[in-house]
Write a protein that holds these residues in place. Structure first.
Motif, PDB file in Angstrom:
ATOM      1  N   GLY A 211      -3.471   8.287  -5.629  1.00 20.55           N
ATOM      2  CA  GLY A 211      -2.660   9.440  -6.000  1.00 20.55           C
ATOM      3  C   GLY A 211      -2.345  10.351  -4.838  1.00 20.55           C
ATOM      4  N   TYR A 212      -3.261  10.432  -3.876  1.00 18.98           N
ATOM      5  CA  TYR A 212      -3.051  11.267  -2.693  1.00 18.98           C
ATOM      6  C   TYR A 212      -2.756  10.412  -1.462  1.00 18.98           C
ATOM      7  N   VAL A 213      -3.658   9.495  -1.108  1.00 19.51           N
ATOM      8  CA  VAL A 213      -3.543   8.700   0.125  1.00 19.51           C
ATOM      9  C   VAL A 213      -3.718   7.225  -0.210  1.00 19.51           C
ATOM     10  N   GLY A 214      -2.860   6.382   0.359  1.00 24.27           N
ATOM     11  CA  GLY A 214      -2.986   4.947   0.152  1.00 24.27           C
ATOM     12  C   GLY A 214      -4.136   4.354   0.937  1.00 24.27           C
ATOM     13  N   THR A 215      -4.144   4.590   2.263  1.00 23.71           N
ATOM     14  CA  THR A 215      -5.161   3.985   3.113  1.00 23.71           C
ATOM     15  C   THR A 215      -5.327   4.792   4.401  1.00 23.71           C
ATOM     16  N   THR A 216      -6.377   4.456   5.157  1.00 23.06           N
ATOM     17  CA  THR A 216      -6.576   5.018   6.495  1.00 23.06           C
ATOM     18  C   THR A 216      -6.608   3.864   7.487  1.00 23.06           C
ATOM     19  N   ASP A 217      -6.416   4.170   8.773  1.00 22.16           N
ATOM     20  CA  ASP A 217      -6.367   3.063   9.731  1.00 22.16           C
ATOM     21  C   ASP A 217      -7.205   3.261  10.996  1.00 22.16           C
ATOM     22  N   ALA A 218      -8.147   4.191  10.992  1.00 18.58           N
ATOM     23  CA  ALA A 218      -8.922   4.420  12.218  1.00 18.58           C
ATOM     24  C   ALA A 218     -10.323   4.902  11.871  1.00 18.58           C
ATOM     25  N   GLU A 219     -11.201   4.912  12.867  1.00 20.50           N
ATOM     26  CA  GLU A 219     -12.552   5.435  12.696  1.00 20.50           C
ATOM     27  C   GLU A 219     -12.546   6.951  12.779  1.00 20.50           C
ATOM     28  N   LEU A 220     -13.651   7.546  12.351  1.00 21.18           N
ATOM     29  CA  LEU A 220     -13.883   8.985  12.449  1.00 21.18           C
ATOM     30  C   LEU A 220     -12.884   9.810  11.642  1.00 21.18           C
ATOM     31  N   VAL A 221     -12.465   9.308  10.499  1.00 22.98           N
ATOM     32  CA  VAL A 221     -11.551  10.041   9.624  1.00 22.98           C
ATOM     33  C   VAL A 221     -12.369  10.992   8.754  1.00 22.98           C
ATOM     34  N   SER A 222     -11.849  12.199   8.593  1.00 20.68           N
ATOM     35  CA  SER A 222     -12.450  13.168   7.687  1.00 20.68           C
ATOM     36  C   SER A 222     -11.395  13.584   6.668  1.00 20.68           C
TER      37      SER A 222
ATOM     38  N   GLU B 215       0.804  -1.219   0.000  1.00 22.29           N
ATOM     39  CA  GLU B 215       0.000   0.000   0.000  1.00 22.29           C
ATOM     40  C   GLU B 215       0.837   1.269   0.000  1.00 22.29           C
ATOM     41  N   GLY B 216       0.249   2.317  -0.571  1.00 18.52           N
ATOM     42  CA  GLY B 216       0.915   3.601  -0.556  1.00 18.52           C
ATOM     43  C   GLY B 216       0.121   4.642  -1.308  1.00 18.52           C
ATOM     44  N   GLY B 217       0.375   5.876  -0.972  1.00 15.74           N
ATOM     45  CA  GLY B 217      -0.187   7.010  -1.685  1.00 15.74           C
ATOM     46  C   GLY B 217       0.955   7.931  -2.044  1.00 15.74           C
ATOM     47  N   PHE B 218       0.850   8.637  -3.143  1.00 18.23           N
ATOM     48  CA  PHE B 218       1.974   9.465  -3.547  1.00 18.23           C
ATOM     49  C   PHE B 218       2.227  10.591  -2.559  1.00 18.23           C
ATOM     50  N   VAL B 219       1.169  11.241  -2.073  1.00 18.82           N
ATOM     51  CA  VAL B 219       1.358  12.307  -1.091  1.00 18.82           C
ATOM     52  C   VAL B 219       1.553  11.707   0.294  1.00 18.82           C
ATOM     53  N   ALA B 220       0.685  10.776   0.701  1.00 15.23           N
ATOM     54  CA  ALA B 220       0.807  10.152   2.028  1.00 15.23           C
ATOM     55  C   ALA B 220       0.487   8.671   1.946  1.00 15.23           C
ATOM     56  N   ALA B 221       1.307   7.857   2.581  1.00 12.16           N
ATOM     57  CA  ALA B 221       1.046   6.426   2.617  1.00 12.16           C
ATOM     58  C   ALA B 221      -0.234   6.143   3.384  1.00 12.16           C
ATOM     59  N   LYS B 222      -0.437   6.862   4.518  1.00 11.44           N
ATOM     60  CA  LYS B 222      -1.564   6.536   5.396  1.00 11.44           C
ATOM     61  C   LYS B 222      -2.031   7.761   6.171  1.00 11.44           C
ATOM     62  N   VAL B 223      -3.334   7.816   6.399  1.00  7.90           N
ATOM     63  CA  VAL B 223      -3.914   8.770   7.340  1.00  7.90           C
ATOM     64  C   VAL B 223      -4.144   7.988   8.629  1.00  7.90           C
ATOM     65  N   VAL B 224      -3.601   8.487   9.738  1.00 13.23           N
ATOM     66  CA  VAL B 224      -3.636   7.735  10.993  1.00 13.23           C
ATOM     67  C   VAL B 224      -4.504   8.418  12.044  1.00 13.23           C
ATOM     68  N   GLY B 225      -5.120   7.602  12.867  1.00 14.57           N
ATOM     69  CA  GLY B 225      -5.944   8.118  13.959  1.00 14.57           C
ATOM     70  C   GLY B 225      -7.238   8.738  13.468  1.00 14.57           C
ATOM     71  N   ALA B 226      -8.000   9.297  14.383  1.00 13.75           N
ATOM     72  CA  ALA B 226      -9.256   9.981  14.056  1.00 13.75           C
ATOM     73  C   ALA B 226      -8.900  11.362  13.503  1.00 13.75           C
ATOM     74  N   ALA B 227      -8.401  11.373  12.300  1.00  9.72           N
ATOM     75  CA  ALA B 227      -7.785  12.571  11.724  1.00  9.72           C
ATOM     76  C   ALA B 227      -8.762  13.371  10.875  1.00  9.72           C
ATOM     77  N   LYS B 228      -8.513  14.665  10.828  1.00 11.69           N
ATOM     78  CA  LYS B 228      -9.182  15.569   9.899  1.00 11.69           C
ATOM     79  C   LYS B 228      -8.086  16.109   8.980  1.00 11.69           C
ATOM     80  N   VAL B 229      -8.071  15.613   7.752  1.00 12.39           N
ATOM     81  CA  VAL B 229      -7.036  15.983   6.794  1.00 12.39           C
ATOM     82  C   VAL B 229      -7.700  16.680   5.614  1.00 12.39           C
ATOM     83  N   SER B 230      -7.135  17.824   5.220  1.00 21.14           N
ATOM     84  CA  SER B 230      -7.692  18.529   4.075  1.00 21.14           C
ATOM     85  C   SER B 230      -6.603  18.863   3.065  1.00 21.14           C
TER      86      SER B 230
END
Length: 186
Positions: free
Chosen positions: A103-114, A70-85
């Motif tokens: 192209g931006y994010v590969g995957t997320t790993d938590a609930e409540l991601v925005s 897994e991977g994303g060009f900008v970020a491999a992963k969004v972690v935690g209950a994150a708010k990413v814009s």
């Protein structure tokens, strides 16, 4: 309080065979001021390893990366209950992976991601055996929200390719929410 990291020039990382991607922790923002970050990696590097409640705006990312998994060009992963814009971000990348690539994010790993994308584009290619998306590969999160406003996959006259054997899409390849509470708004 929010801490802003500003780019005042283009950054070219394509001459380096190995980089150690940074993590943007909660409360940080990246203002690219219209500059470009270039990365060419044969060993699956993302610009950022993890994002946790961050804002990335006014920046261009360009290059290629071949991910083993897994991977994303900008970020491999969004972690935690994150708010990413992401706002006013353009990605031109050529990516390969066996699974969960975007192209931006590969995957997320938590609930409540925005995840919010506004005025963003993806150009290039995402090729994976499974879960290939122009913006995200796989969202592994219950009660998560992903929104897109004025975003485009393949806006130039060049050919943009999103390809794979299973779960392939222009924006988000797969959402995995056990309780069906995640939403995507286009």
């Amino acid at each position: 309080s929010n801490k802003v990291v500003n780019l005042y020039a283009d950054i070219d990382l394509s001459a380096y065979n190995t980089i150690c991607p940074a993590t943007i922790d909660s409360g940080y923002s990246l203002n690219g001021n219209g500059h470009t970050v270039t990365l060419k990696s044969d060993n699956g590097a993302s610009i950022f390893n993890n994002l946790a409640s961050a804002k990335i705006y006014n920046v261009n990312f360009k290059g290629n990366s071949d991910f083993a998994t897994e991977g994303g060009f900008v970020a491999a992963k969004v972690v935690g209950a994150a708010k990413v814009s992401f706002e006013n971000v353009n990605v031109e990348a050529y990516l390969t992976s066996s699974a969960n690539v975007g192209g931006y994010v590969g995957t997320t790993d938590a609930e409540l991601v925005s995840l919010t994308f506004k005025n963003c584009t993806f150009e290039g290619s995402v090729v994976s055996t499974a879960y290939a998306g122009g913006f995200t590969g796989q969202i592994n999160a219950n009660q998560s929200t992903i929104s897109f406003e004025n975003c485009v996959v393949g806006s130039k006259n060049e050919q943009t390719v999103i390809a794979g054997n299973t779960r392939v899409a222009g924006f988000v390849a797969k959402t995995l929410a056990k309780d069906n509470t995640s939403s995507i708004a286009l």
